[in-house]
Motif scaffolding. Structure first.
Motif, PDB file in Angstrom:
ATOM      1  N   UNK A  78      93.886 -76.123  42.667  1.00  0.00           N
ATOM      2  CA  UNK A  78      93.787 -75.250  43.836  1.00  0.00           C
ATOM      3  C   UNK A  78      95.147 -75.131  44.522  1.00  0.00           C
ATOM      4  N   UNK A  79      95.804 -76.275  44.684  1.00  0.00           N
ATOM      5  CA  UNK A  79      97.110 -76.280  45.340  1.00  0.00           C
ATOM      6  C   UNK A  79      98.173 -75.622  44.459  1.00  0.00           C
ATOM      7  N   UNK A  80      98.108 -75.898  43.162  1.00  0.00           N
ATOM      8  CA  UNK A  80      99.111 -75.365  42.230  1.00  0.00           C
ATOM      9  C   UNK A  80      99.049 -73.840  42.153  1.00  0.00           C
ATOM     10  N   UNK A  81      97.821 -73.304  42.088  1.00  0.00           N
ATOM     11  CA  UNK A  81      97.663 -71.856  41.951  1.00  0.00           C
ATOM     12  C   UNK A  81      97.650 -71.145  43.303  1.00  0.00           C
ATOM     13  N   UNK A  82      97.607 -71.941  44.397  1.00  0.00           N
ATOM     14  CA  UNK A  82      97.623 -71.376  45.754  1.00  0.00           C
ATOM     15  C   UNK A  82      96.546 -70.300  45.918  1.00  0.00           C
ATOM     16  N   UNK A  83      95.307 -70.691  45.610  1.00  0.00           N
ATOM     17  CA  UNK A  83      94.197 -69.742  45.600  1.00  0.00           C
ATOM     18  C   UNK A  83      93.342 -69.941  46.846  1.00  0.00           C
ATOM     19  N   UNK A  84      93.298 -68.940  47.724  1.00  0.00           N
ATOM     20  CA  UNK A  84      92.466 -69.047  48.921  1.00  0.00           C
ATOM     21  C   UNK A  84      91.031 -68.628  48.636  1.00  0.00           C
ATOM     22  N   UNK A  85      90.844 -67.721  47.675  1.00  0.00           N
ATOM     23  CA  UNK A  85      89.516 -67.168  47.419  1.00  0.00           C
ATOM     24  C   UNK A  85      88.473 -68.231  47.093  1.00  0.00           C
ATOM     25  N   UNK A  86      88.923 -69.300  46.436  1.00  0.00           N
ATOM     26  CA  UNK A  86      87.964 -70.310  45.995  1.00  0.00           C
ATOM     27  C   UNK A  86      88.184 -71.643  46.712  1.00  0.00           C
ATOM     28  N   UNK A  87      89.090 -71.641  47.683  1.00  0.00           N
ATOM     29  CA  UNK A  87      89.420 -72.878  48.396  1.00  0.00           C
ATOM     30  C   UNK A  87      88.210 -73.472  49.099  1.00  0.00           C
ATOM     31  N   UNK A  88      87.441 -72.620  49.779  1.00  0.00           N
ATOM     32  CA  UNK A  88      86.371 -73.120  50.639  1.00  0.00           C
ATOM     33  C   UNK A  88      85.284 -73.800  49.819  1.00  0.00           C
ATOM     34  N   UNK A  89      84.842 -73.148  48.747  1.00  0.00           N
ATOM     35  CA  UNK A  89      83.766 -73.745  47.941  1.00  0.00           C
ATOM     36  C   UNK A  89      84.246 -74.990  47.204  1.00  0.00           C
ATOM     37  N   UNK A  90      85.516 -75.015  46.808  1.00  0.00           N
ATOM     38  CA  UNK A  90      86.038 -76.186  46.104  1.00  0.00           C
ATOM     39  C   UNK A  90      86.138 -77.384  47.040  1.00  0.00           C
ATOM     40  N   UNK A 113      92.849 -70.948  32.734  1.00  0.00           N
ATOM     41  CA  UNK A 113      92.387 -71.186  34.105  1.00  0.00           C
ATOM     42  C   UNK A 113      92.336 -69.874  34.882  1.00  0.00           C
ATOM     43  N   UNK A 114      91.166 -69.544  35.405  1.00  0.00           N
ATOM     44  CA  UNK A 114      91.056 -68.414  36.321  1.00  0.00           C
ATOM     45  C   UNK A 114      91.166 -68.958  37.731  1.00  0.00           C
ATOM     46  N   UNK A 115      91.145 -68.058  38.716  1.00  0.00           N
ATOM     47  CA  UNK A 115      91.219 -68.534  40.097  1.00  0.00           C
ATOM     48  C   UNK A 115      89.969 -69.339  40.459  1.00  0.00           C
ATOM     49  N   UNK A 116      88.919 -69.260  39.639  1.00  0.00           N
ATOM     50  CA  UNK A 116      87.695 -70.014  39.903  1.00  0.00           C
ATOM     51  C   UNK A 116      87.670 -71.361  39.182  1.00  0.00           C
ATOM     52  N   UNK A 117      88.697 -71.653  38.392  1.00  0.00           N
ATOM     53  CA  UNK A 117      88.724 -72.909  37.639  1.00  0.00           C
ATOM     54  C   UNK A 117      88.584 -74.145  38.538  1.00  0.00           C
ATOM     55  N   UNK A 118      89.242 -74.170  39.728  1.00  0.00           N
ATOM     56  CA  UNK A 118      89.078 -75.374  40.575  1.00  0.00           C
ATOM     57  C   UNK A 118      87.618 -75.670  40.906  1.00  0.00           C
ATOM     58  N   UNK A 119      86.854 -74.629  41.185  1.00  0.00           N
ATOM     59  CA  UNK A 119      85.439 -74.845  41.525  1.00  0.00           C
ATOM     60  C   UNK A 119      84.678 -75.399  40.332  1.00  0.00           C
ATOM     61  N   UNK A 120      85.022 -74.948  39.114  1.00  0.00           N
ATOM     62  CA  UNK A 120      84.309 -75.432  37.917  1.00  0.00           C
ATOM     63  C   UNK A 120      84.705 -76.869  37.592  1.00  0.00           C
ATOM     64  N   UNK A 121      85.981 -77.231  37.789  1.00  0.00           N
ATOM     65  CA  UNK A 121      86.371 -78.624  37.569  1.00  0.00           C
ATOM     66  C   UNK A 121      85.687 -79.529  38.599  1.00  0.00           C
ATOM     67  N   UNK A 122      85.597 -79.036  39.825  1.00  0.00           N
ATOM     68  CA  UNK A 122      84.860 -79.800  40.836  1.00  0.00           C
ATOM     69  C   UNK A 122      83.397 -79.949  40.417  1.00  0.00           C
ATOM     70  N   UNK A 123      82.824 -78.870  39.881  1.00  0.00           N
ATOM     71  CA  UNK A 123      81.434 -78.927  39.412  1.00  0.00           C
ATOM     72  C   UNK A 123      81.245 -79.943  38.305  1.00  0.00           C
ATOM     73  N   UNK A 124      82.219 -80.016  37.413  1.00  0.00           N
ATOM     74  CA  UNK A 124      82.125 -81.001  36.327  1.00  0.00           C
ATOM     75  C   UNK A 124      82.205 -82.420  36.886  1.00  0.00           C
ATOM     76  N   UNK A 125      83.048 -82.594  37.920  1.00  0.00           N
ATOM     77  CA  UNK A 125      83.114 -83.905  38.580  1.00  0.00           C
ATOM     78  C   UNK A 125      81.795 -84.272  39.222  1.00  0.00           C
ATOM     79  N   UNK A 126      81.118 -83.265  39.798  1.00  0.00           N
ATOM     80  CA  UNK A 126      79.804 -83.500  40.409  1.00  0.00           C
ATOM     81  C   UNK A 126      78.805 -83.961  39.364  1.00  0.00           C
ATOM     82  N   UNK A 127      78.803 -83.294  38.215  1.00  0.00           N
ATOM     83  CA  UNK A 127      77.862 -83.658  37.143  1.00  0.00           C
ATOM     84  C   UNK A 127      78.108 -85.095  36.685  1.00  0.00           C
ATOM     85  N   UNK A 128      79.380 -85.443  36.488  1.00  0.00           N
ATOM     86  CA  UNK A 128      79.706 -86.790  36.017  1.00  0.00           C
ATOM     87  C   UNK A 128      79.295 -87.852  37.040  1.00  0.00           C
ATOM     88  N   UNK A 129      79.587 -87.604  38.304  1.00  0.00           N
ATOM     89  CA  UNK A 129      79.236 -88.573  39.356  1.00  0.00           C
ATOM     90  C   UNK A 129      77.730 -88.642  39.584  1.00  0.00           C
TER      91      UNK A 129
END
Length: 846
Positions: free
Chosen positions: A392-404, A356-372
């Protein structure tokens, strides 16, 4: 010329006054003038190379003459002779002064010979730097760098110049983080000048950082040509691909902001290829299905929750690839929707394989978008959306919070939750985006907030003001892409509140569909085009322009792929069905079959969506069902579904769709020659449209159905943009503010209760429940005096009766007196701006 001569004369007078001071005081004022209009005593002491107390004593003559002023009283303490054990404490006092006028500072500065000014500034900067601890340099960075930059021509030692370049880098980064983009760009460009022509060879890391930071500052300041120059310098001089990535990210962000979406995507695909990630430029359905299969195989046997435990991604090239993939998600969604799933699949694949990189939350959200959105797997998609928020909460990442947060709230949550629950998190993420310079996604959060606020029935006049506020920020930040999107919703609201010449054309103060549509078509901005046609479909339907509604529905459907997963799809489904059912009776039989089949297809989808999110979609399903039974002539079923739609829309606080359901039911009853019932339902529709603030729609109803809306009822606008509905309380019109169910419940309460206290409690509960009020009072007139006999609040669910309390401080007296005199009902959406009532003490307080 006169003004300039006057200014010169003032400076000359000040010079003459300063020259009468002692030489020591003059010297101090000249050095202080180099610092600025306001200066710290300790800083002046450092550059004067004296103690703080001696400096203060030397300045006292200027204080007495009114040339400078101490800020605060600390200076009095430092003038005293300190005891031996108090010397350190005295030196730590923070004392500040300011010149009495900028002309005084100008006069003091003019006393320094021109040939010495650079040398003085350089010496000041050097002394400040030498006497500032390493840990405090960032706090003092602007004071230090400003002085050194003013003496740049006198520094010939390249080692010293390199050090000053690094200080300018720190100053530029600090200014940029404070959204001071123009000063940031100035510091960073000055840093490049300090490095000189050999900067890339001799100070590679500093040169790289200065160029990249300057490129971003130029983009943020709207200097796009300068940004291009700086990015080109990085590409030409960078030693490896990884060093180019950040510069390319800036260029991509800049292109998206300028609506150059295709160029942004092409740049990203090229840099991804250099990073070992290959994606087709124009993928087909087979590419998407193949990508899904590969991703599912990679995730096989791995429960969603286990993805939280993946190690952290460490490979630099993979992390860089994740950043580039993430940078073009929005662009692909707008103009290349078939590419968007492939970005997501690749991001998920890289996360599973490398961590998981700091961008992983955005990609998991993207996968959820594709499925839905793409495959209709709402349950799994919703789980991946929640996974994204947990990571996002676990890694406490602000850089990708907004897009996620944007992605989950816009594309996923509406399938399972009420949009009302997302509003605060969208506002929080908007603020975070501005703070951390995620400007594009800060804009999307603001747009989503406004979009949801409209569709959940927020009061329109207040919403219009909010939209205007966010729009002003996006314009200031040069975010053209998000600016145009928010303008669409702004104009939609302006149309409904009566601020456009034609209510079903999106042309007005905020937006011009004929101009913007051409630009959207040029760049293939499918989402913007889709939203435009959906908004026009809604307006044409509301204002009974059936053929235009059908045309806009057909046009919107062509671009429906641009809104995959978004709430625009169910909204289109809803109004498309209603439009087809409206034109059905007047259409040829050959067309009726096609119209009906499409409605059935729409309803099949809406029924599925309503199983997952009944709070959002079940009342829409019911209302279309009611209209379907209407055209089939099934009166009993139609009545049942109209009432179901009304009740559920009210329960879930969709006031505009509750109003629409009442309106359609009224038209149905009118077609059945049930004019009395039709009048009741139309008055309820009118009342709810009024509460929503849809002034243009209210006027349209009054024009089309005067026989159902008595002439004594009027709606008018006030100069303060608030809205007041005034209704006569005589005769049958009491039903205009209370629906039929309320009247029936009240009648039952009266007939079934003989104890006055219990009767009042029942009546208050019924009135609070059915008027949607938060607080209510029952006021009686006794012995020519008005008193409160019952009160209650919906939150506390408690009623207090038989109080006989005075009105003062509890209710707006001016409104009560107005109603008492005029015998009219009053609804004020913005009492604070209504001149009749805004002086009322209660209104001012609340």
């Amino acid at each position: 010329v006169k003004k300039r001569n006057f200014t010169d004369n003032v400076v000359e007078l000040m010079v003459a006054k300063i020259e009468k001071l002692s030489s020591k005081t003059q010297e101090g004022l000249k050095l202080a003038a180099c610092i600025g209009n306001q200066f710290e005593l300790n800083s002046l002491a450092v550059i004067w190379e004296t103690s703080a107390r001696e400096t203060a004593l030397n300045l006292q003559e200027a204080v007495t003459e009114g040339l400078i002023q101490p800020l605060g009283d600390e200076y009095k303490t430092i003038l005293l002779e300190p005891l031996e054990n108090e010397k350190v404490k005295f030196e730590q006092l923070e004392v500040e002064y300011q010149f009495g006028h900028d002309r005084i500072q100008q006069a003091a500065y003019s006393l320094i010979p021109d040939e010495l000014k650079q040398r003085v500034h350089l010496r000041i900067g050097q002394l400040l730097l030498q006497n500032t601890p390493e840990s405090e340099i960032e706090d003092k960075i602007f004071d230090i760098v400003n002085q050194l930059n003013d003496g740049s021509e006198l520094v010939n030692n390249q080692e010293e110049r390199d050090k000053i370049a690094e200080l300018n880098l720190i100053a530029g980064q600090k200014a940029k983080s404070s959204t001071a983009y123009q000063p940031a760009l100035m510091y960073l460009q000055q840093g490049l000048k300090w490095l000189g022509t050999d900067g890339w060879k001799m100070q590679y890391e500093t040169a790289l950082a200065l160029n990249v930071e300057a490129a971003e500052a130029a983009y943020l300041y709207g200097q796009f040509e300068e940004m291009e120059t700086l990015v080109s310098a990085v590409v030409q001089n960078a030693k490896e691909v990884l060093d180019q990535v950040k510069a390319y990210e800036v260029k991509i962000q800049s292109y998206i902001a300028q609506r150059k979406l295709r160029e942004a995507i092409d740049i990203a695909l090229d840099i991804l290829k250099l990073l070992g990630v290959r994606l087709p430029k124009n993928p087909n359905k087979f590419d998407v299905l193949l990508g899904l299969v590969k991703t599912k195989l990679r995730l096989a046997g791995k429960p969603i929750e286990n993805l939280l435990a993946l190690p952290e991604m460490t490979a630099p090239d993979k992390k860089a690839a994740m950043r580039i993939l993430n940078s073009i998600v929005s662009a692909t969604y707008f103009i290349a929707p078939s590419l968007m799933p492939l970005l997501t699949f690749k991001g998920v694949s890289l996360s599973v394989k490398y961590g998981n990189s700091f961008l992983a939350p955005a990609r998991y959200a993207g996968y959820g978008i594709i499925l839905c959105g793409f495959f209709g797997d709402i349950e799994s998609g919703y789980r991946y959306g929640n996974l994204a928020l947990r990571v996002l909460k676990q890694l406490n990442i602000r850089n990708v919070e907004v897009r996620t947060v944007f992605a989950v709230n816009w594309f996923i949550k509406h399938w399972r939750e009420h949009p009302r629950q997302t509003l605060q998190s969208l506002l929080d993420s908007y603020s975070t985006g501005l703070e951390i310079l995620e400007l594009e996604y800060a804009g999307y959060c603001a747009i989503t907030y406004c979009y949801y606020s409209y569709f959940i029935g927020q009061e329109l006049v207040c919403l219009e003001r909010e939209i205007a506020k966010y729009r002003a920020v996006l314009q200031k930040l040069n975010q053209t892409q998000t600016l145009l999107l928010i303008n669409q919703t702004w104009q939609l609201v302006l149309n409904l509140i009566g601020k456009s010449q034609n209510p079903y054309f999106l042309i007005g103060e905020a937006y011009n569909e004929s101009e913007t549509l051409k630009l959207d078509i040029e760049v293939h901005n499918t989402l913007s085009i889709l939203i435009l046609y959906i908004y026009k479909l809604i307006l044409c339907y509301l204002f009974e322009q059936e053929q235009e509604a059908m045309e806009n529905s057909a046009l919107a459907e062509k671009f429906l792929h641009g809104g995959i997963g978004a709430p625009t799809v169910p909204i289109f489904n809803f109004y498309d069905s209603l439009t087809r059912l409206r034109v059905y009776p007047s259409s040829p039989k050959s067309q009726q079959k096609r119209l009906y089949r499409k409605v059935q297809s729409n309803q099949k989808k809406m029924k599925k969506w309503s199983r997952y999110a009944p709070m959002n979609y079940l009342h829409k399903f019911y209302l279309v069902e009611a209209e379907r039974y209407r055209i089939l002539g099934k009166v009993k079923q139609a009545i049942d579904y109209y009432d179901r739609a009304i009740a559920l829309a009210k329960e879930n606080q969709y006031i505009q769709e509750e109003a629409l359901a009442y309106e359609l039911a009224a038209k149905f009853y009118l077609s059945q020659d049930k004019e009395l019932i039709a009048r009741t339902y139309m008055q309820e529709a009118h009342y709810r449209y009024s509460r929503w603030g849809a002034i243009a729609k209210v006027k349209d109803l009054e024009t089309r159905y005067p026989e159902l809306l008595q002439k004594s009822q009027s709606s008018f606008r006030t100069s303060g943009n608030s809205k007041i509905s005034v209704t006569s309380t005589s005769g049958s019109q009491s039903s205009e503010t209370l629906d039929l169910a309320t009247v029936i419940k009240a009648s039952q309460a009266i007939s079934g209760e003989i104890i006055l206290e219990q009767l009042l409690i029942k009546l208050m509960k019924i009135l609070l429940e059915n008027t949607g009020a938060q607080t209510g009072y029952l006021i009686f007139e006794q012995e020519s005096k008005l008193t409160i006999q019952a009160s209650g609040t919906i939150e506390a669910d408690s009623i207090t009766v038989l109080q006989s309390l005075p009105l003062e401080t509890r209710v707006p007296i001016s409104i009560i007196n107005y109603v008492t005199r005029s015998r009219e009902s009053v609804i004020c959406n913005h009492a604070s701006t209504e001149s009749k009532f805004n002086a009322d003490a209660y209104i001012q307080q609340h």
